[in-house]
Design a protein around this motif. Structure first.
Motif, short mmCIF file in Angstrom:
data_model
loop_
_atom_site.label_atom_id
_atom_site.label_comp_id
_atom_site.label_asym_id
_atom_site.label_seq_id
_atom_site.Cartn_x
_atom_site.Cartn_y
_atom_site.Cartn_z
N GLU A 39 0.83 -1.24 0.02
CA GLU A 39 0.01 -0.14 0.00
C GLU A 39 0.98 1.35 0.04
O GLU A 39 0.36 2.19 -0.26
N ILE A 40 2.12 1.26 0.30
CA ILE A 40 3.00 2.45 0.38
C ILE A 40 3.92 2.43 -1.18
O ILE A 40 4.34 1.40 -1.57
N PRO A 41 3.50 3.34 -1.87
CA PRO A 41 4.30 3.58 -2.99
C PRO A 41 5.83 3.55 -2.83
O PRO A 41 6.52 3.87 -1.79
N ASP A 42 6.65 3.28 -3.95
CA ASP A 42 7.98 3.36 -3.83
C ASP A 42 8.23 4.87 -3.89
O ASP A 42 7.54 5.48 -4.37
N ASP A 43 9.58 5.18 -3.25
CA ASP A 43 9.90 6.31 -3.29
C ASP A 43 9.07 7.21 -2.79
O ASP A 43 8.84 8.50 -3.33
N GLU A 126 4.04 12.16 -0.43
CA GLU A 126 4.02 12.09 -1.81
C GLU A 126 5.18 11.23 -2.35
O GLU A 126 6.15 11.00 -1.79
N ALA A 127 4.89 10.49 -3.43
CA ALA A 127 5.74 9.64 -3.87
C ALA A 127 6.42 10.50 -5.19
O ALA A 127 5.88 11.11 -6.23
N PHE A 128 8.01 10.45 -5.06
CA PHE A 128 8.68 11.08 -6.20
C PHE A 128 9.74 9.97 -6.69
O PHE A 128 10.94 9.78 -6.43
N LYS A 263 12.42 9.95 3.97
CA LYS A 263 12.22 8.69 3.18
C LYS A 263 11.18 7.86 4.12
O LYS A 263 11.44 7.48 5.29
N ILE A 264 9.97 7.41 3.70
CA ILE A 264 9.15 6.45 4.32
C ILE A 264 9.62 5.31 3.74
O ILE A 264 9.15 4.88 2.65
#
Length: 268
Positions: A39-43, A126-128, A263-264
């Motif tokens: 559920e957590i996007p990459d980056d 946000e995903a970067f 970074k998450i």
């Protein structure tokens, strides 16, 4: 015999209470949404920005930028932080509470010092991913300049990522003037300037501790005069590579921007 009966009753009551608490706990956890690594996007990052104003007499600013025209800000519908004339604020980002920000303590220390006024304290998730091209985020903060109909500090902040995260800060600090603005002499048009306006890209690579005078040395050929009766006090023109978990500071003599990326990490 009575003693053993009481002990049995007490033990039974304790076991029953434990069972009820366990059942209640399991029921409560079942209602909470489970967060998995999928559920957590990459980056995925938490981006944090603090925009501050130095408490300084404008007359003590050595830079003479009142007759400098600036490039027109890019059109954008994305808002980092915008304050309307009536004082209402607006942002198109899903901002998190200040107490969740790593920079929150830094903002409080700056305020307590008496030398800075924090205008914006904002953070969001946000995903970067690599090759991310962010849209410019509009900023309009500070005092309302009635004669010009704008906030004293305005511009854009842009986040991009190639291999590393980069933040581009283009902020103007205006002040109201009673004098009519002086026209900026324009050079005769040539084929090169008419077709392809050139700019000195080195102004985007200055370090945060550079004097604002060095940031203002680039040639601005594509110019638009600010509305009357504005004059430019200082500006920030800088693009900086960002390392996560580090605080970065971009500044001019009157305004500054603190930036932090967290970074998450995903957990299995």
């Amino acid at each position: 015999m009575q003693i053993y009966g009481n002990r049995w009753c007490l033990r039974t009551a304790r076991l029953l209470a434990t069972a009820l608490l366990l059942a209640w706990s399991l029921a409560g956890h079942a209602q909470e949404p489970e967060t998995s690594a999928e559920e957590i996007p990459d980056d995925y990052y938490r981006a944090e920005f603090i925009i501050l104003e130095r408490i300084i007499d404008p007359e003590s600013v050595n830079e003479q930028m009142s007759d400098r025209a600036v490039e027109t800000a890019p059109e954008t519908e994305e808002l980092l932080w915008s304050v309307a004339q009536d004082g209402t604020t607006e942002s198109t980002l899903e901002l998190v509470p200040d107490n969740e920000l790593h920079l929150n303590s830094a903002a409080q220390r700056l305020e307590r010092s008496g030398r800075y006024h924090v205008l914006v304290s904002a953070g969001w998730y946000e995903a970067f991913p690599p090759d991310y091209e962010g849209k410019p985020l509009r900023v309009a903060i500070g005092d309302w300049l009635e004669g010009a109909g704008v906030r004293e500090i305005e511009g854009t902040i842009t986040i991009d990522r190639q291999r590393y995260l980069h933040v581009g800060v283009h902020l103007n600090h205006w002040q109201q003037s009673d004098d009519m603005p002086v026209s900026v002499p324009s050079e005769p048009a040539t084929e090169q300037t008419a077709a392809e306006p050139t700019t000195d890209s080195s102004v985007e690579n200055e370090t945060a501790d550079s004097d604002i005078g060095s940031l203002a040395t680039g040639r601005d050929t594509a110019k638009a005069k600010p509305p009357v009766p504005l004059e430019l006090l200082t500006w920030i023109r800088e693009t900086r590579r960002m390392r996560s978990e580090e605080i970065h500071f971009l500044d001019s003599p009157t305004i500054g921007v603190l930036v932090f990326f967290k970074k998450i990490e995903t957990t299995e």
